[in-house]
Design a protein around this motif. Structure first.
Motif, PDB file in Angstrom:
ATOM      1  N   THR A 197       0.797  -1.198  -0.038  1.00  0.00           N
ATOM      2  CA  THR A 197      -0.040  -0.111   0.028  1.00  0.00           C
ATOM      3  C   THR A 197       1.021   1.401  -0.007  1.00  0.00           C
ATOM      4  O   THR A 197       1.908   1.227   0.677  1.00  0.00           O
ATOM      5  N   LYS A 201      -0.042   1.276  -6.903  1.00  0.00           N
ATOM      6  CA  LYS A 201      -0.696   0.418  -7.605  1.00  0.00           C
ATOM      7  C   LYS A 201      -1.703   0.865  -8.767  1.00  0.00           C
ATOM      8  O   LYS A 201      -1.818   0.309  -9.725  1.00  0.00           O
ATOM      9  N   ASP A 311      -8.809  -4.518  -8.787  1.00  0.00           N
ATOM     10  CA  ASP A 311      -7.714  -3.739  -7.679  1.00  0.00           C
ATOM     11  C   ASP A 311      -8.283  -4.420  -6.389  1.00  0.00           C
ATOM     12  O   ASP A 311      -9.370  -5.105  -5.790  1.00  0.00           O
ATOM     13  N   GLU A 312      -7.326  -4.550  -5.440  1.00  0.00           N
ATOM     14  CA  GLU A 312      -7.474  -4.761  -4.109  1.00  0.00           C
ATOM     15  C   GLU A 312      -7.911  -6.241  -4.225  1.00  0.00           C
ATOM     16  O   GLU A 312      -8.911  -6.710  -3.498  1.00  0.00           O
ATOM     17  N   THR A 340      -2.600  -6.412  -5.421  1.00  0.00           N
ATOM     18  CA  THR A 340      -2.941  -6.678  -4.055  1.00  0.00           C
ATOM     19  C   THR A 340      -1.785  -6.189  -3.208  1.00  0.00           C
ATOM     20  O   THR A 340      -0.576  -6.134  -3.961  1.00  0.00           O
ATOM     21  N   ALA A 341      -1.898  -5.810  -2.141  1.00  0.00           N
ATOM     22  CA  ALA A 341      -0.726  -5.474  -1.113  1.00  0.00           C
ATOM     23  C   ALA A 341      -0.319  -6.626  -0.309  1.00  0.00           C
ATOM     24  O   ALA A 341       0.560  -6.249   0.354  1.00  0.00           O
ATOM     25  N   THR A 512      -9.216   0.177   3.838  1.00  0.00           N
ATOM     26  CA  THR A 512      -8.696   0.051   2.531  1.00  0.00           C
ATOM     27  C   THR A 512      -9.062   1.149   1.616  1.00  0.00           C
ATOM     28  O   THR A 512     -10.181   1.677   1.653  1.00  0.00           O
ATOM     29  N   ASP A 515      -6.741   6.974   1.087  1.00  0.00           N
ATOM     30  CA  ASP A 515      -5.424   7.624   0.993  1.00  0.00           C
ATOM     31  C   ASP A 515      -5.077   8.752   1.927  1.00  0.00           C
ATOM     32  O   ASP A 515      -5.024  10.007   1.444  1.00  0.00           O
ATOM     33  N   GLN A 536      -3.709  -3.761   5.374  1.00  0.00           N
ATOM     34  CA  GLN A 536      -4.433  -2.952   4.964  1.00  0.00           C
ATOM     35  C   GLN A 536      -4.722  -1.782   5.776  1.00  0.00           C
ATOM     36  O   GLN A 536      -4.437  -0.566   5.408  1.00  0.00           O
ATOM     37  N   GLY A 539      -1.381   0.102   6.061  1.00  0.00           N
ATOM     38  CA  GLY A 539      -1.165   0.763   5.070  1.00  0.00           C
ATOM     39  C   GLY A 539      -1.759   2.038   4.842  1.00  0.00           C
ATOM     40  O   GLY A 539      -1.296   2.945   4.268  1.00  0.00           O
ATOM     41  N   ARG A 540      -2.831   2.439   5.799  1.00  0.00           N
ATOM     42  CA  ARG A 540      -3.200   3.822   5.951  1.00  0.00           C
ATOM     43  C   ARG A 540      -1.826   4.869   6.319  1.00  0.00           C
ATOM     44  O   ARG A 540      -2.388   5.884   6.155  1.00  0.00           O
ATOM     45  N   ARG A 543       2.142   6.257   3.670  1.00  0.00           N
ATOM     46  CA  ARG A 543       2.550   7.158   2.705  1.00  0.00           C
ATOM     47  C   ARG A 543       3.642   8.275   3.430  1.00  0.00           C
ATOM     48  O   ARG A 543       3.299   8.533   4.528  1.00  0.00           O
TER      49      ARG A 543
END
Length: 824
Positions: A197, A201, A311-312, A340-341, A512, A515, A536, A539-540, A543
């Motif tokens: 993530t 992707k 996706d996902e 996928t992550a 999920t 962003d 997931q 993954g938030r 970034r």
């Protein structure tokens, strides 16, 4: 001979400009779109030390030259060295860079010629020396490359088709795009891409679709996702160049679907699909359902699409009984690509069982090492009722009058089978304590057990932050599927420019596709059974937004989920794991020495109520004996008010050392051991310190090698000089504060040789040292700030010493006196 002598005086950059690049251009390489100088590969890992973060310069990777067949189709790497080294001195680096770029050709040069490594073994020779005039042409390398790949002319046409111009893809995105397009060009019907993530992707999917669509290989494409926000973000961002050929399959037009770049393909009244578009994006919920009207995809013939991107796809698309699988089966003749992550599945049929082994994998661990994803810390908080369990007294009823079943309730039961309102208050207090200690306005997501729990946590957090929430009710919001007001705040939470909401309580909605670039804190208070869901959620926070101060994130874990679902090969280690106890601060000192039962540094384990160590406690089945959920047939959820107290149970600290290894020794022990490797003795350390031209440079060197000065200062004393921190921690010497050192120098009256103005400057330098430390007084601009500006201009102050050399000598004298041993 003279020319050779002159060449040895040239820098590496001069060798590149005068010898290497001209040799490549003479061979036919185009300087505009085939030769890329200082090609970026790794941005440099973000290293967290204390509350500061920096890029590790040693992990930044740039190829001196990357050679491309055409834009984004790499072929070779060239590594340059200065002429004093051998021709092949850069080959090891060139091989490493070629591996990252997924190319077989590597060159090393010192300006005299080239060492050429051809991993295709086109002529049976791996490495050979070339003169400057023998550099291979683009056509020669491309022909070798295509023979090595076994590409037919048609495969070459597709695999080398142009990218959509725009932003430059990172090296791993190039690999993912090129490998997928190549696999499809060679006839592969199922492909899986695994990308952590936050690694792009959707952009990767866009370029795959663009190249296959524009080359005519795939003419009609379906892109599936499971969140409306995913579809809309995709259409208005990465997929925007498809506008005109792209439409959204949705039976209902509302909200963000009305933005300019989102065109709807379904007639509002008749629900008929307009089949004139070439690229369709859809929620799987929008094309499946219980009624025929909901099965929009059946309005297409089974062979309508020749490419389906999922996706996902970890969210059950490969499961035999999933609704996505129904769509995939219906369009079975189409090429299907899963994104996928999550490389491994624990809760569904493995993606690899359906799509095959991944054509490319880029993990969270690699993303952190490369510097494209944010590293993370872990603060683990075990609450006593979760860890040790709780049993009701005989005949006890909950606040609604229901008799509570007599059994031991553990952490797995909390907020599923048993609600302790005091527990909500303690969790909210710990979250608030952490934010107050770090950043009160850091975007925070609290993952709760269910919607009811999310609503309670919103209230508890509002009470814990009443000083803000009284005037700013949007400081804490509930964002769940049943809460339209909260869902409307989702865009504001995601937007880095919007200050509110700050804290979002949720259950599944934000796990999920959200962003949240500036999310700095993720709170886990949910029984997570799926590694997929765990990754997931994490993954938030992955970034990076360095421009907005987001360089790492923290996981506040009340459920030990970070321990249960470790996957170090994919995720890497956290930069720190901290488990506070009782009234310990929830924001960890960076890092802190673990404390054993005797109060001395130890392994961090502390005795529990029954005398057993926390590590000896049995781990309950996360689902518990009753399973979970509040739907039909679920066991009753007992709610108990403030009559049952809850507190923090245990602590332990782990953190990463300079080599990236997780250590559990105390910070003092770590510093002593590390400094012992750098200096053989105390005398050697003192000699190195006293002979250092600039103390700040030596400190920077030690910090880069892994000495945590900020963390030591937090633990030992902020008023201590780094010199005293090391003397005390590593060598057991009694420390002096900066103020004590400055006072000793003043008492010795060592500056009588200087004039009145120079003595005032020296006194002011001592005061500045006492307040701010050695690095400040060594700085070039120190004479340009108060209190020096009140004494005169910098040039005048320096002139009072007789000139700059005399001033620098006086500064050295001051430093020598500061660090002189105490007189007996």
């Amino acid at each position: 001979m003279q020319a050779q002598h002159d060449k040895r005086q040239l820098s590496e950059s001069d060798i590149c400009d005068k010898y290497i690049r001209p040799a490549m251009e003479r061979a036919g390489w185009n300087g505009l779109d085939q030769i890329y100088r200082e090609y970026p590969l790794r941005a440099g890992r973000v290293v967290v030390q204390g509350r500061k973060a920096r890029r590790d310069a040693a992990t930044v990777l740039r190829a001196d030259y990357a050679l491309f067949h055409k834009a984004h189709i790499p072929l070779a790497v060239v590594e340059a060295k200065h002429n004093g080294l051998a021709v092949g001195a850069g080959m090891a680096q060139a091989i490493q860079y070629a591996h990252l770029l997924d190319v077989p050709f590597s060159f090393s040069s010192n300006g005299d010629g080239f060492l050429f490594r051809d991993a295709t073994l086109a002529d049976g020779v791996l490495e050979r020396y070339l003169t400057l005039d023998e550099f291979p042409s683009p056509a020669e390398l491309w022909a070798r490359y295509c023979r090595w790949k076994g590409w037919t002319p048609e495969v070459q046409r597709v695999a080398a088709f142009d990218y959509q111009p725009g932003k430059t893809p990172r090296y791993y995105q190039l690999n993912a795009i090129n490998r997928t397009v190549e696999a499809i060009a060679q006839g592969r019907q199922r492909a899986l891409l695994v990308m952590a993530t936050g690694t792009g992707k959707t952009y990767t999917a866009f370029q795959i679709i663009w190249r296959l669509w524009k080359s005519g290989t795939k003419k009609r494409i379906l892109f599936l996702a499971d969140r409306n926000i995913l579809i809309d973000q995709t259409m208005v961002n990465d997929f925007r160049p498809f506008k005109g050929a792209m439409a959204k399959l949705s039976p209902n037009a509302k909200g963000i679907e009305q933005v300019e770049a989102v065109t709807l393909a379904v007639h509002k009244t008749t629900k008929q699909v307009d089949k004139s578009y070439e690229i369709y994006l859809s929620l799987y919920q929008a094309v499946t359902g219980t009624s025929e009207e909901s099965h929009l995809y059946k309005q297409f013939s089974p062979d309508f699409f020749d490419l389906v991107i999922v996706d996902e796809c970890h969210r059950g698309s490969a499961a035999e009984d999933s609704s996505w699988r129904e769509i995939l089966r219906y369009f079975g003749s189409a090429t299907q690509v899963g994104l996928t992550a999550t490389p491994k599945e624990t809760d569904t049929v493995s993606n690899s069982d359906y799509f095959g082994e991944p054509v490319y994998t880029y993990s969270l661990k690699q993303g952190i090492e490369d510097g494209y994803l944010a590293p993370y810390k872990v603060v683990r908080i075990d609450l006593d009722r979760d860890a040790f369990g709780w049993r009701p007294t005989q005949g006890m009823t909950d606040k609604h009058g229901h008799a509570i079943e007599d059994r031991i309730y553990t952490g797995a039961d909390m907020n599923r089978r048993l609600v302790l309102e005091r527990r909500d208050e303690v969790v909210a207090a710990k979250i608030t304590e952490y934010l107050k200690a770090t950043d009160r306005h850091a975007k925070t997501i609290v993952f709760c057990e269910d919607i009811d729990h999310a609503a309670r946590m919103r209230s508890a957090l509002s009470n814990a932050n009443a000083d803000i929430c009284a005037t700013q009710p949007r400081y804490v919001v509930q964002i769940t599927g049943d809460n339209p007001e909260g869902k409307r705040e989702l865009d504001n939470f995601i937007d880095p420019e919007k200050p509110y909401p700050v804290i979002a309580t949720t259950s599944k909605l934000m796990s999920t596709g959200v962003d949240a670039q500036t999310c700095k804190l993720i709170v886990l208070d949910q029984n997570i059974q799926s590694m997929t869901l765990f990754k997931q959620i994490i993954g938030r926070g992955t970034r990076l937004r360095e421009d907005l101060g987001k360089t790492w994130f923290t996981i506040l874990d009340f459920k030990r989920a970070t321990e249960l679902f470790a996957d170090k090969d994919f995720d890497g280690e956290p930069v720190q794991v901290y488990e506070p106890k009782g009234d310990d601060p929830v924001e960890p000192p960076e890092p802190v020495a673990p404390v054993g039962p005797d109060g001395q540094p130890g392994d961090g384990e502390t005795p529990t109520e029954d005398g057993a160590a926390p590590g000896d406690l049995p781990q309950p089945d996360p689902l518990g004996p009753f399973g979970g959920g509040d739907g039909d047939g679920a066991p009753r959820k007992y709610v108990i008010g403030g009559t049952v107290n809850v507190s923090v149970a245990r602590e332990r600290v782990q953190y990463l050392n300079a080599d990236g290894k997780l250590v559990t020794e105390s910070l003092r022990d770590y510093t002593r051991i590390h400094l012992g490797k750098r200096f053989d003795s105390l005398d050697q350390f003192l000699q190195t310190w006293n002979s250092a031209e600039r103390k700040a440079a030596l400190l920077a060197e030690l910090e880069a090698q892994g000495i945590f000065f900020d963390a030591l200062a937090d633990e030992v004393g902020r008023e201590l000089d780094p010199f005293d921190l090391l003397l005390h921690v590593a060598y057991g010497q009694p420390p002096l504060t900066r103020r004590e050192r400055a006072r000793r120098v003043k008492q010795r009256n060592v500056f009588t040789e200087y004039g009145p103005m120079a003595r005032k400057v020296m006194d002011a330098l001592l005061d500045k040292y006492a307040d701010e430390g050695i690095a400040t007084i060594e700085g070039q601009s120190v004479l340009s700030v108060q209190p020096f500006t009140a004494l005169g201009r910098p040039a005048e102050l320096i002139k009072s010493f007789g000139g700059r050399p005399q001033y620098l000598q006086a500064l050295k004298t001051l430093e020598r006196e500061l660090y002189a041993p105490a007189q007996s």
